[in-house]
Design an enzyme around this catalytic site. Sequence first.
Site, PDB file in Angstrom:
ATOM      1  N   ASP A   9       0.841  -1.194   0.000  1.00 41.84           N
ATOM      2  CA  ASP A   9       0.000   0.000   0.000  1.00 41.84           C
ATOM      3  C   ASP A   9       0.878   1.247   0.000  1.00 41.84           C
ATOM      4  O   ASP A   9       1.703   1.426   0.901  1.00 41.84           O
ATOM      5  CB  ASP A   9      -0.906   0.019   1.237  1.00 41.84           C
ATOM      6  CG  ASP A   9      -1.983  -1.065   1.172  1.00 41.84           C
ATOM      7  OD1 ASP A   9      -1.933  -1.875   0.224  1.00 41.84           O
ATOM      8  OD2 ASP A   9      -2.845  -1.100   2.064  1.00 41.84           O
ATOM      9  N   ASP A 130     -15.769  -3.100  -1.482  1.00 46.09           N
ATOM     10  CA  ASP A 130     -15.366  -2.836  -0.104  1.00 46.09           C
ATOM     11  C   ASP A 130     -16.632  -2.645   0.710  1.00 46.09           C
ATOM     12  O   ASP A 130     -17.409  -1.711   0.440  1.00 46.09           O
ATOM     13  CB  ASP A 130     -14.501  -1.571  -0.039  1.00 46.09           C
ATOM     14  CG  ASP A 130     -13.323  -1.644  -1.011  1.00 46.09           C
ATOM     15  OD1 ASP A 130     -12.774  -2.741  -1.166  1.00 46.09           O
ATOM     16  OD2 ASP A 130     -12.973  -0.615  -1.622  1.00 46.09           O
TER      17      ASP A 130
END
Length: 241
Positions: A9, A130
């Site tokens: 990330d 998500d």
Amino acid sequence: MFEVIPAVDIKGGKCVRLYQGRADREKVYFENPVEVAKRWENLGARRVHVVDLDGAFEGIPKNLPIVREIVEELSIPVQFGGGVRTLKALEELFKAGVDRVVVGTVAVENPELFKEMVKEFPNKVVVGIDAKNGIATTKGWVELSGIPAVELAKRVDDENIWGFVYTDISRDGTLTSPNFEEVEKFASSVTHPVIASGGVSKLEDLVKLSKIKNVFGAIVGRALYEGTVDLKEALEVLSGA
């Protein structure tokens, strides 16, 4: 074969992890994301999952030079997500050598553009869903769409996508455990492959996910960075799954 996919990330050019997707709850693990990606490859990873967190929050990929460098340095496929909301952004990423691109917000908010993306790049687009309490979110996990995750998945399941990445936000970066019940519910409602994300904290979590029908892999982030999951061991144990 079940894939254990390390997450890299990127935020502000560094390798970080967020807690429950919150931009104000970040921890920097490494200054150089390219070195980290290379490290996971050297330990046997067959794919890495690169997330542009700046892109996810701002709506346009912001760390493309780093992504290009990762692709150039690695010999394994790179899956990318974060802020891909235009056809141009998608084209740039595939041009950079990315193997698969995760698209989320567009699938919810602009179905026509989404269909165009899939038509242009068949079997290369992954739908990132998500979820928070079973409801899909958008714009880097910030906004609730009001659409149940399963309903959204069914809307796009007949498109020529590669599959889905299903993330339970409440578990992401928490080192608790995945929401196995929700993962199973989601995976059983679609025909395309599902990659689970969020909450993996130990090897047993990965073994349990590998036994859920239609779950083809798991993205692992904080557990690898904190050392609660040993990548080499996980790959050996799950090589037959």
